[in-house]
Design an enzyme around this catalytic site. Structure first.
Site, mmCIF file in Angstrom:
data_model
loop_
_atom_site.group_PDB
_atom_site.id
_atom_site.type_symbol
_atom_site.label_atom_id
_atom_site.label_comp_id
_atom_site.label_asym_id
_atom_site.label_seq_id
_atom_site.Cartn_x
_atom_site.Cartn_y
_atom_site.Cartn_z
ATOM 1 N N CYS A 102 -30.097 2.082 -25.917
ATOM 2 C CA CYS A 102 -29.712 0.750 -25.431
ATOM 3 C C CYS A 102 -28.653 0.871 -24.346
ATOM 4 O O CYS A 102 -27.635 1.539 -24.525
ATOM 5 C CB CYS A 102 -29.168 -0.086 -26.584
ATOM 6 S SG CYS A 102 -28.494 -1.665 -26.041
ATOM 7 N N CYS B 270 -32.902 -6.763 -26.762
ATOM 8 C CA CYS B 270 -32.210 -6.050 -27.828
ATOM 9 C C CYS B 270 -33.291 -5.316 -28.597
ATOM 10 O O CYS B 270 -34.192 -5.936 -29.157
ATOM 11 C CB CYS B 270 -31.481 -7.046 -28.730
ATOM 12 S SG CYS B 270 -30.970 -6.294 -30.280
ATOM 13 N N CYS C 185 -25.301 -3.837 -51.320
ATOM 14 C CA CYS C 185 -25.155 -3.665 -49.864
ATOM 15 C C CYS C 185 -23.799 -3.053 -49.536
ATOM 16 O O CYS C 185 -23.394 -3.011 -48.382
ATOM 17 C CB CYS C 185 -25.349 -4.997 -49.146
ATOM 18 S SG CYS C 185 -24.194 -6.252 -49.681
#
Ligand code: SAH
Length: 459
Positions: free
Chosen positions: A81, A168, A417
């Protein structure tokens, strides 16, 4: 382990020294130690020998800037990116995907040993994606202004400055397309972007949701004011250009807040919901529904939870922190009865709708805090053979853990998480008589430093 740093800080600001990187933090920073004093260094990878410049020190740790490499990690790759170094979205694009999966497994192992005092629990290799890009099914794109033009993209690291981007590569292609079109059209029509500092302007965010199995697309235009100049032109433009578009929704948020959506939602065109499936369960997703953002890996995660639950069809199962009932409905197919509990009322409404949508009649849902509702169930005499928990980052409430120990389910499946709170809670359950059998990390968020894991405990 290096000896623990005590008292004197061995470095000062602007010192340049050579260190070897020993570890990676949960934010994706390399950790190098000077006489036991840890320096957190962005972009540095484990195994690398570097020159670091000290930029800040505190009592227990400092921060450094990578100046030069003496030795690079064989796992280092060129981040694909172009705005990776500025954008706050990804933290691990400079590490090969194999390297990311290994680092996540290692992080879970280390945290279990350090915080949970569970050094011997088997932590399996992280299950990754075959194609770890273009996985995000939801994008929330802030709109702003720079040099007199409308820009849109993502917030820079630790800031609310928007990095203007046209694509993105961790989000679905359709999100790129919507993002670009809305920006172009806003520039052309003179629709004012929202100005966070002055609380002026109109267009705040564009939110794109995609149903991977249905191909359905929802676009939510979030604005500060009710009235939006040229709104119908914006809607027409989206209708003409976006393949799979099923729903265009207008959400008004006139508050000075970081929360993206406000309370007022109207459908401008099409349906109120889009559909998606995980495994064989279908879900209706509205503008504000919580829904897992990586549907491919969500299926892997839930399959693992289901496998770990070892259901035969005779069990009574409690699903705590159930959201829109995703795990509950998965489990209901293999259990006698599932009871889901979740604090957000709208999510429970969605869970009920989703149960009906799938013809599942052995799942019941209740809204409320898990640490209040489940103790009440226990008092009322409700039994659980298996309890599944999937708490937010802060982990399970202590009152819930105490109740689990009192209810004595055969098995506890813990979906987490945050390895830190997972380890803390496993320790409580271990002390209460459970044994952690195995832990499976699943990579839900490739290129970022988030770690998700499923653990199973038996009495
Ligand atoms: N199991 C779901 C959601 C997990 S996210 C899924 O896989 O999709 C964690 C959920 O816990 C969120 O939906 C959040 O709203 C909920 N939550 C947070 N605190 C809670 C509490 N004290 N009691 C019950 N639910 C809570």
């Amino acid at each position: 382990m290096a000896k623990k740093h005590e008292g004197v800080i061995p470095v000062k600001k602007n010192d340049v020294l050579q260190v070897t990187i020993e570890d990676l933090t949960h934010e994706g920073h390399g950790v190098g130690k000077v006489e036991g004093y840890p320096l957190f260094i962005p972009n540095a990878l484990p195994g690398e020998a570097i020159d670091v410049k000290v930029v800040k020190t505190t009592k227990n740790y400092g921060f450094g800037r990578l100046m030069e490499w003496h030795e690079k990690s064989p796992d280092r790759v060129e981040p694909p990116c172009p705005v990776y170094d500025r954008c706050g979205g990804c933290q691990l694009q400079h590490l090969s995907y194999e390297g990311q999966l290994k680092a996540k497994q290692k992080q879970v192992q280390e945290v279990l040993a350090r915080i949970g005092k569970l050094p011997h629990v088997p932590v399996h290799p992280t299950i990754g994606m075959e194609e770890p890009w273009r996985y995000r099914n939801k994008s929330q794109v802030p709109i702003g202004r720079s040099d007199g033009r409308v820009i849109s993209g993502f917030y820079a690291k630790r800031s609310h400055e928007i990095v203007d981007v046209n694509q993105c590569i961790i989000q679905e292609q359709v999100s790129d397309q919507v993002m670009q079109l809305v920006k172009e059209k806003a520039n052309e029509l003179g629709i004012q972007p929202y100005d966070e500092l002055r609380h002026k302007g109109v267009l705040r965010h564009v939110v794109i949701r995609y149903g991977r199995t249905s191909g359905e697309v929802m676009v939510v235009l979030v604005t500060r004011s009710n009235h939006v100049p040229h709104l119908s032109e914006l809607v027409d433009m989206l209708k003409e250009n976006i393949k799979g578009l099923t729903s265009i929704v207008h959400n008004v948020n006139n508050q000075k807040t970081n929360v993206i959506m406000g309370d007022q939602t109207t459908v401008l065109w099409g349906r109120e919901v889009i559909y998606d499936s995980i495994g064989n369960i279908q879900f209706a997703i509205s503008a504000r529904s919580f829904y897992q953002i990586n549907p491919v890996q969500t299926e892997v995660l839930y399959q693992t939870a289901l496998e770990y639950a070892e259901l035969t069809g005779e069990e009574s199962v409690v699903d705590a922190y159930c959201g829109i009932g995703t795990i509950s409905l998965f489990l209901a197919q293999k259990a006698k009865k599932v009871y889901g509990v979740e604090i957000v009322e709208q999510a429970i409404e969605d869970a009920k709708i989703n149960a009906e949508l799938n013809g599942i009649d052995n799942a019941e849902f209740e809204a409320g805090p898990a640490e209040v509702v489940i103790p009440r169930w226990h008092k009322e005499g409700k039994k659980a053979d298996v309890i599944v928990v999937d708490p937010p980052r802060k982990g399970c409430d202590e009152a819930l853990l105490t109740t689990i120990l009192e209810m004595k389910p055969k098995r506890v499946v813990y979906v987490s998480c945050n390895p830190g709170t997972l380890a803390r809670d496993l320790r409580v359950l271990e002390d209460g008589g459970y044994q952690t059998k195995k832990v499976q990390p699943v990579d839900m968020f490739p290129q970022t430093s988030h770690v998700e894991a499923v653990a199973v405990l038996e009495l």
